[in-house]
Design a protein around this motif. Structure first.
Motif, PDB file in Angstrom:
ATOM      1  N   TYR A 139       0.861  -1.183   0.000  1.00 39.42           N
ATOM      2  CA  TYR A 139       0.000   0.000   0.000  1.00 39.42           C
ATOM      3  C   TYR A 139       0.899   1.235   0.000  1.00 39.42           C
ATOM      4  O   TYR A 139       1.579   1.527   0.983  1.00 39.42           O
ATOM      5  CB  TYR A 139      -0.937  -0.050   1.207  1.00 39.42           C
ATOM      6  N   GLY A 176       0.454  -4.211   5.121  1.00 37.36           N
ATOM      7  CA  GLY A 176      -0.692  -4.773   5.817  1.00 37.36           C
ATOM      8  C   GLY A 176      -0.242  -5.360   7.146  1.00 37.36           C
ATOM      9  O   GLY A 176       0.509  -4.729   7.887  1.00 37.36           O
ATOM     10  N   SER A 177      -0.656  -6.577   7.436  1.00 41.61           N
ATOM     11  CA  SER A 177      -0.248  -7.222   8.688  1.00 41.61           C
ATOM     12  C   SER A 177       1.014  -8.063   8.525  1.00 41.61           C
ATOM     13  O   SER A 177       1.484  -8.682   9.480  1.00 41.61           O
ATOM     14  CB  SER A 177      -1.389  -8.093   9.222  1.00 41.61           C
ATOM     15  N   SER A 242       6.109  -3.302   9.513  1.00 38.42           N
ATOM     16  CA  SER A 242       4.988  -3.386   8.576  1.00 38.42           C
ATOM     17  C   SER A 242       4.907  -2.173   7.659  1.00 38.42           C
ATOM     18  O   SER A 242       4.191  -2.213   6.653  1.00 38.42           O
ATOM     19  CB  SER A 242       3.669  -3.525   9.345  1.00 38.42           C
ATOM     20  N   SER A 273       1.230 -12.264   6.622  1.00 35.91           N
ATOM     21  CA  SER A 273       0.246 -11.977   7.663  1.00 35.91           C
ATOM     22  C   SER A 273      -0.359 -13.256   8.181  1.00 35.91           C
ATOM     23  O   SER A 273      -0.339 -14.285   7.518  1.00 35.91           O
ATOM     24  CB  SER A 273      -0.851 -11.085   7.081  1.00 35.91           C
TER      25      SER A 273
END
Length: 273
Positions: A139, A176-177, A242, A273
């Motif tokens: 992202y 993300g995770s 992260s 994740s």
């Protein structure tokens, strides 16, 4: 490469076509008293047990695994591990988030190689043809947009992006995770127009997108001098993050605060994740 990737539906079927007598070089997977998996060749197994006439593999096998059955794999370091069918399918159906998925290390070989984490995510962990992972595992954002699209920073093309001329400009990459313990990173200058090359910046990591730790600091680095030129830098980090960002900390080569880049890639130990 991890053995698990994201799918919405997967069948887990045990092959029916198997050898019924093992060769000397074939290996047996076993579980020791500590519930740890290990492997031993037929020859060594027989030497340690009896001097018999063969080590037979059962001729009757299940063709569909039950939820409590285990899938046996080998991680990137050559170590055996096991994961239940239930956890395997949970990981597959949720894009790889279920079960005990082993970490994967992306090793830097050369600038622009296919070993970086962004490329790896873009191939669904090495199982599909590459596509830009922006919005699908990575992202990308920026402090501002002067020109271009932040998605192009991981598009594997000769691209161009820059922020407004504001002190402290940055570009950020969220996983993300998932997490990455970074050990190398690469920057590529923009494809069009000369000058405006980065000179002073930090590579930073965060796990809350608020508090940032310095992973690498560059001051008056004059390595980038041409369009679409790569610069790769080894780093040491004991923490997996992260979020990562390139933070501009000084004027670029033209004397402005624009952060101007064409591509970014990260390397290291990646935990899904």
């Amino acid at each position: 490469m991890p053995l698990i990737k994201g799918h919405s539906k997967v069948e887990f079927v045990v092959p029916t076509n198997v050898e019924v007598i093992a060769d000397n070089t074939d290996e047996l997977v076993m579980v020791d008293s500590n519930d740890e998996l290990f492997r031993i060749s037929k020859e060594n197994f027989l030497d340690g047990v009896v001097s018999g006439n063969g080590f037979e593999v059962p001729t009757v096998v299940k063709t569909v695994a039950a939820s409590g059955d285990y899938f046996i794999g080998i991680d990137s370091s050559g170590e055996l591990y096991r994961i239940s069918k239930a956890n395997l399918l949970a990981g597959l159906s949720s894009g790889g988030s279920g079960g005990n998925v082993p970490t994967s290390t992306s090793a830097f070989v050369s600038s622009g190689d296919n070993n970086g984490i962004f490329y790896y995510i873009g191939t669904s962990f090495g199982t599909t043809v590459w596509s830009n992972p922006s919005g699908n595992g990575v992202y990308v954002s920026a402090s501002s947009i002067g020109a271009g699209n932040v998605d192009t920073l991981i598009d594997r093309m000769n691209s161009s992006f820059y922020t407004n001329s504001t002190p402290g400009s940055w570009v950020k990459f969220g996983l993300g995770s998932a997490k990455l313990k970074c050990n190398h990173y690469s920057l590529k200058s923009r494809a069009d127009s000369g000058d405006y090359y980065p000179r002073s910046w930090k590579l930073q990591g965060s796990n809350d997108d608020t508090t940032w730790a310095d992973i690498d600091i560059q001051s008056n680095n004059s390595s980038l001098i041409a369009n679409s030129q790569w610069l790769s830098i080894p780093v040491t980090s004991n923490v997996a993050y992260s979020y990562f960002r390139i933070l501009n900390t000084g004027f670029n080569s033209a004397g402005y605060d624009h952060l101007v880049l064409g591509e970014v890639e990260l390397y290291g130990e990646y935990t899904p994740s």
